[in-house]
Design an enzyme around this catalytic site. Structure first.
Site, PDB file in Angstrom:
ATOM      1  N   GLY A 188       0.541  -1.048   0.055  1.00  0.00           N
ATOM      2  CA  GLY A 188       0.076   0.219   0.091  1.00  0.00           C
ATOM      3  C   GLY A 188       0.812   1.292   0.010  1.00  0.00           C
ATOM      4  O   GLY A 188       0.165   2.270   0.160  1.00  0.00           O
ATOM      5  N   GLU A 237       4.349  -6.431   1.685  1.00  0.00           N
ATOM      6  CA  GLU A 237       3.855  -6.851   0.521  1.00  0.00           C
ATOM      7  C   GLU A 237       3.878  -5.641  -0.392  1.00  0.00           C
ATOM      8  O   GLU A 237       2.660  -5.298  -0.885  1.00  0.00           O
ATOM      9  CB  GLU A 237       2.594  -7.621   0.705  1.00  0.00           C
ATOM     10  CG  GLU A 237       2.436  -8.808   1.406  1.00  0.00           C
ATOM     11  CD  GLU A 237       0.780  -9.123   1.836  1.00  0.00           C
ATOM     12  OE1 GLU A 237       0.043  -8.485   1.326  1.00  0.00           O
ATOM     13  OE2 GLU A 237       0.634 -10.197   2.462  1.00  0.00           O
ATOM     14  N   PRO A 238       4.881  -4.998  -0.791  1.00  0.00           N
ATOM     15  CA  PRO A 238       4.998  -3.746  -1.531  1.00  0.00           C
ATOM     16  C   PRO A 238       4.730  -4.349  -2.992  1.00  0.00           C
ATOM     17  O   PRO A 238       5.180  -5.527  -3.378  1.00  0.00           O
ATOM     18  CB  PRO A 238       6.349  -3.279  -1.371  1.00  0.00           C
ATOM     19  CG  PRO A 238       7.059  -4.522  -0.925  1.00  0.00           C
ATOM     20  CD  PRO A 238       6.186  -5.251  -0.262  1.00  0.00           C
ATOM     21  N   GLY A 239       3.998  -3.609  -3.484  1.00  0.00           N
ATOM     22  CA  GLY A 239       3.684  -3.724  -4.946  1.00  0.00           C
ATOM     23  C   GLY A 239       4.000  -2.482  -5.878  1.00  0.00           C
ATOM     24  O   GLY A 239       5.217  -2.276  -6.476  1.00  0.00           O
ATOM     25  N   ARG A 240       3.099  -1.606  -5.738  1.00  0.00           N
ATOM     26  CA  ARG A 240       3.457  -0.188  -6.580  1.00  0.00           C
ATOM     27  C   ARG A 240       4.518   0.387  -6.131  1.00  0.00           C
ATOM     28  O   ARG A 240       5.240   0.931  -7.174  1.00  0.00           O
ATOM     29  CB  ARG A 240       2.205   0.709  -6.069  1.00  0.00           C
ATOM     30  CG  ARG A 240       2.187   2.121  -6.673  1.00  0.00           C
ATOM     31  CD  ARG A 240       1.141   3.096  -6.314  1.00  0.00           C
ATOM     32  NE  ARG A 240       0.064   2.443  -6.047  1.00  0.00           N
ATOM     33  CZ  ARG A 240      -1.212   2.331  -6.799  1.00  0.00           C
ATOM     34  NH1 ARG A 240      -1.024   2.890  -7.897  1.00  0.00           N
ATOM     35  NH2 ARG A 240      -2.384   1.848  -6.373  1.00  0.00           N
ATOM     36  N   ARG A 245      -6.089   3.097 -15.162  1.00  0.00           N
ATOM     37  CA  ARG A 245      -5.860   3.924 -14.005  1.00  0.00           C
ATOM     38  C   ARG A 245      -6.782   5.294 -14.221  1.00  0.00           C
ATOM     39  O   ARG A 245      -7.425   5.510 -13.321  1.00  0.00           O
ATOM     40  CB  ARG A 245      -4.470   4.009 -13.411  1.00  0.00           C
ATOM     41  CG  ARG A 245      -3.859   2.689 -13.043  1.00  0.00           C
ATOM     42  CD  ARG A 245      -2.509   2.781 -12.092  1.00  0.00           C
ATOM     43  NE  ARG A 245      -2.889   3.448 -10.899  1.00  0.00           N
ATOM     44  CZ  ARG A 245      -2.758   4.646 -10.609  1.00  0.00           C
ATOM     45  NH1 ARG A 245      -2.115   5.570 -11.215  1.00  0.00           N
ATOM     46  NH2 ARG A 245      -3.038   4.861  -9.303  1.00  0.00           N
ATOM     47  N   TYR A 257      -9.709   5.216 -11.716  1.00  0.00           N
ATOM     48  CA  TYR A 257      -9.704   5.912 -10.444  1.00  0.00           C
ATOM     49  C   TYR A 257      -9.502   7.320 -10.572  1.00  0.00           C
ATOM     50  O   TYR A 257      -9.061   7.818  -9.746  1.00  0.00           O
ATOM     51  CB  TYR A 257      -8.434   5.385  -9.603  1.00  0.00           C
ATOM     52  CG  TYR A 257      -8.222   3.941  -9.527  1.00  0.00           C
ATOM     53  CD1 TYR A 257      -9.084   3.038  -8.976  1.00  0.00           C
ATOM     54  CD2 TYR A 257      -6.890   3.374 -10.338  1.00  0.00           C
ATOM     55  CE1 TYR A 257      -8.795   1.789  -8.984  1.00  0.00           C
ATOM     56  CE2 TYR A 257      -6.657   2.215  -9.992  1.00  0.00           C
ATOM     57  CZ  TYR A 257      -7.522   1.136  -9.392  1.00  0.00           C
ATOM     58  OH  TYR A 257      -7.322  -0.140  -9.313  1.00  0.00           O
ATOM     59  N   CYS A 259     -14.028   3.420 -27.614  1.00  0.00           N
ATOM     60  CA  CYS A 259     -15.421   3.806 -27.650  1.00  0.00           C
ATOM     61  C   CYS A 259     -15.840   4.053 -26.282  1.00  0.00           C
ATOM     62  O   CYS A 259     -16.961   3.621 -25.945  1.00  0.00           O
ATOM     63  CB  CYS A 259     -16.276   3.089 -28.588  1.00  0.00           C
ATOM     64  SG  CYS A 259     -15.663   3.026 -30.147  1.00  0.00           S
ATOM     65  N   GLU A 260     -15.300   5.004 -25.584  1.00  0.00           N
ATOM     66  CA  GLU A 260     -15.993   5.289 -24.138  1.00  0.00           C
ATOM     67  C   GLU A 260     -15.535   6.857 -23.834  1.00  0.00           C
ATOM     68  O   GLU A 260     -14.319   7.028 -24.211  1.00  0.00           O
ATOM     69  CB  GLU A 260     -15.438   4.439 -23.055  1.00  0.00           C
ATOM     70  CG  GLU A 260     -15.562   3.121 -23.347  1.00  0.00           C
ATOM     71  CD  GLU A 260     -16.775   2.433 -22.730  1.00  0.00           C
ATOM     72  OE1 GLU A 260     -17.525   3.244 -21.872  1.00  0.00           O
ATOM     73  OE2 GLU A 260     -17.242   1.633 -22.893  1.00  0.00           O
TER      74      GLU A 260
HETATM   75  C1  PLP Z   1      -2.609  -5.454  -3.874  1.00  0.00           C
HETATM   76  C2  PLP Z   1      -2.063  -5.826  -2.710  1.00  0.00           C
HETATM   77  C3  PLP Z   1      -0.883  -5.495  -2.150  1.00  0.00           C
HETATM   78  C4  PLP Z   1      -0.158  -4.720  -2.971  1.00  0.00           C
HETATM   79  O1  PLP Z   1      -0.519  -3.132  -2.930  1.00  0.00           O
HETATM   80  P1  PLP Z   1       0.403  -2.091  -3.224  1.00  0.00           P
HETATM   81  O2  PLP Z   1      -0.403  -0.755  -3.039  1.00  0.00           O
HETATM   82  O3  PLP Z   1       0.785  -2.311  -4.829  1.00  0.00           O
HETATM   83  O4  PLP Z   1       1.713  -1.978  -2.503  1.00  0.00           O
HETATM   84  C5  PLP Z   1      -0.429  -6.148  -1.052  1.00  0.00           C
HETATM   85  N1  PLP Z   1      -1.077  -7.152  -0.278  1.00  0.00           N
HETATM   86  C6  PLP Z   1      -2.304  -7.675  -0.860  1.00  0.00           C
HETATM   87  C7  PLP Z   1      -2.997  -8.285  -0.100  1.00  0.00           C
HETATM   88  C8  PLP Z   1      -3.026  -6.830  -2.131  1.00  0.00           C
HETATM   89  O5  PLP Z   1      -4.066  -7.104  -2.409  1.00  0.00           O
END
Ligand code: PLP
Length: 417
Positions: free
Chosen positions: A237, A272-275, A311, A315, A342-343
């Site tokens: 997050g 759990e970093p993603g973004r 995105r 959002y 077409c949106e």
């Molecule tokens: C999507 C998600 C993440 C990653 O979130 P980011 O905002 O990309 O860091 C981590 N844990 C869970 C359970 C998720 O669904």
């Protein structure tokens, strides 16, 4: 940083983006390997073993990206059986995988158990019973963490806030003890952790710290009952600046969290970093098809659409849009940058100052996370190609989809139907 101008030309590391577009066509996602490594190391440097980092695969799941991270020792957070298969194909290890998600099917659970994943992040009492049943059939013990909803407001877009009572995710804090007690009675479950994930694109450490206090309190209660919780997974997050937002102080947060966790005795922390690992490591390159001036608005129609990068449409997210080749001294009219889908919601940016004409290339910045992974074939548009640059070389890490593949598996009715 990895995307900079040399003269008037935008580069990804040492590759001119215009050259990449010429070679691989547009729309095109371009990722920087160095940037991925740099982002990962910023987390890893403040996160000594035994604490663990699990990259959230859904942010960008190209196997080349996963492989770069696997080589750095990353674990992975997955939300489907498909993502587990990708991680394994990319050289990741099942034991370093945590499996999140509210709707795990029996098949996905069985597959994950067969592969020997590190932990299930369980989101409901019903899921706990299902994992028990599948683990009993396989004669194994499933490692379990419960995803608890700490009910904190992450102050982010409502679609990506996940830690409120009203959200579908996780188990309510008030139910958590009871679900744990139940889990502790089930013979094929090993109740070892708690986790939470309060939302995405969060730019202040406060909601994370608030959530962690609630999770620590829960762990103390559970331990007092004799349930030995050995890990706390605080999810992902971490926000990134897309516009002018102040940066989240990640290292400060990681340090405070570890400080607080010391009081908890034997407790491994996970994230759990993603973004924050991939967001700023990619751009989407698109070509201007038409300039369409109007009395109310001017439009730059580009060859990428909302199917390629959702995105903004989903959002109302902001992405910087820049010229790949800057023109000196040209007027920069106010334009909306829109796609061919077409949106009316098919846009990348409203009211931007951009000088561009037919054939010019634009780069939509910070498109490395939730870009390609959210792409679709809407309007029968093949998904874009993806390239990863490393220094002066570039590798095609996903081919542009051939058109015929889009109706592969479709069937006409029989002659007399
Ligand atoms: C999507 C998600 C993440 C990653 O979130 P980011 O905002 O990309 O860091 C981590 N844990 C869970 C359970 C998720 O669904």
């Amino acid at each position: 940083m990895s995307f900079t101008y040399q003269g008037n030309q935008l580069f990804a590391e040492d590759c001119a983006i215009a050259d990449l577009a010429k070679q691989y066509g547009t729309p095109l996602f371009v990722y920087s390997k160095a940037a991925i490594i740099e982002n990962w190391q910023q987390f890893a440097a403040h996160w000594p073993a035994p604490h663990k980092l699990c990259y959230a695969v859904k942010a960008n799941s190209n196997i080349a990206v996963l492989n770069v991270l696997a080589r750095l020792g990353a674990g992975f957070d997955i939300v489907s059986g498909g993502e587990l298969a990708r991680v394994l194909a990319a050289g990741g290890k099942a034991k370093d995988v945590v499996f999140s998600g509210v709707g795990k099917s029996r098949e996905e659970i069985a597959y994950a158990l067969e592969q020997g994943i590190g932990c299930f992040n369980v989101e409901s009492a019903a899921e706990l019973e299902r994992i028990q049943a599948v683990a009993a059939e396989q004669g194994c013990v499933a490692p379990i963490s419960l995803r608890v909803n700490p009910d904190v407001d992450a102050q982010t877009h409502p679609y990506i806030a996940t830690g409120l009572k009203a959200n579908k995710f996780g188990i309510a804090m008030s139910d958590a003890r009871e679900v744990f007690r139940r889990g502790a009675q089930l013979p094929n479950l090993d109740m070892r952790g708690v986790d939470c994930h309060i939302g995405s694109q969060i730019l202040s450490a406060q909601p994370f710290m608030d959530a962690s206090e609630r999770m620590f309190a829960l762990i103390r209660d559970l331990r007092a009952e004799g349930i030995q919780i050995t890990h706390l997974d605080m999810g992902g997050g971490f926000g990134i600046p897309y516009q002018h937002e102040a940066k989240l102080d990640v290292s400060g947060y990681l340090q405070s969290l570890q400080e607080r966790a010391k009081e908890m005795g034997d407790l491994t922390l996970m994230l759990e970093p993603g973004r924050s690992i991939v967001g700023n490591t990619g751009v989407m390159v698109t070509k201007v098809e038409y300039y369409k001036p109007g009395s109310e608005k001017n439009f730059l129609l580009v060859d990428a659409g909302m199917n390629d990068l959702l995105r903004p449409s989903l959002y109302n997210a902001y992405h910087d849009i820049v010229a790949v080749q800057r023109h000196e001294g040209l007027d920069e009219p106010l334009v909306d940058v829109v796609g061919p889908v077409c949106e009316t919601g098919d846009f990348f940016g409203h009211a931007r100052h951009l000088a561009a004409e037919e054939g010019d290339l634009l780069a939509v910045m910070n498109a490395g996370a939730y870009g390609f992974t959210m792409a679709s074939n809407y309007n029968t548009r093949p998904r874009a190609a993806e390239v990863m640059v490393h220094g002066a070389s570039a590798t095609l890490i996903r081919e542009r989809e051939p058109l015929e593949s889009l109706w592969q598996g479709e069937h006409l009715l029989g002659e007399d139907a």
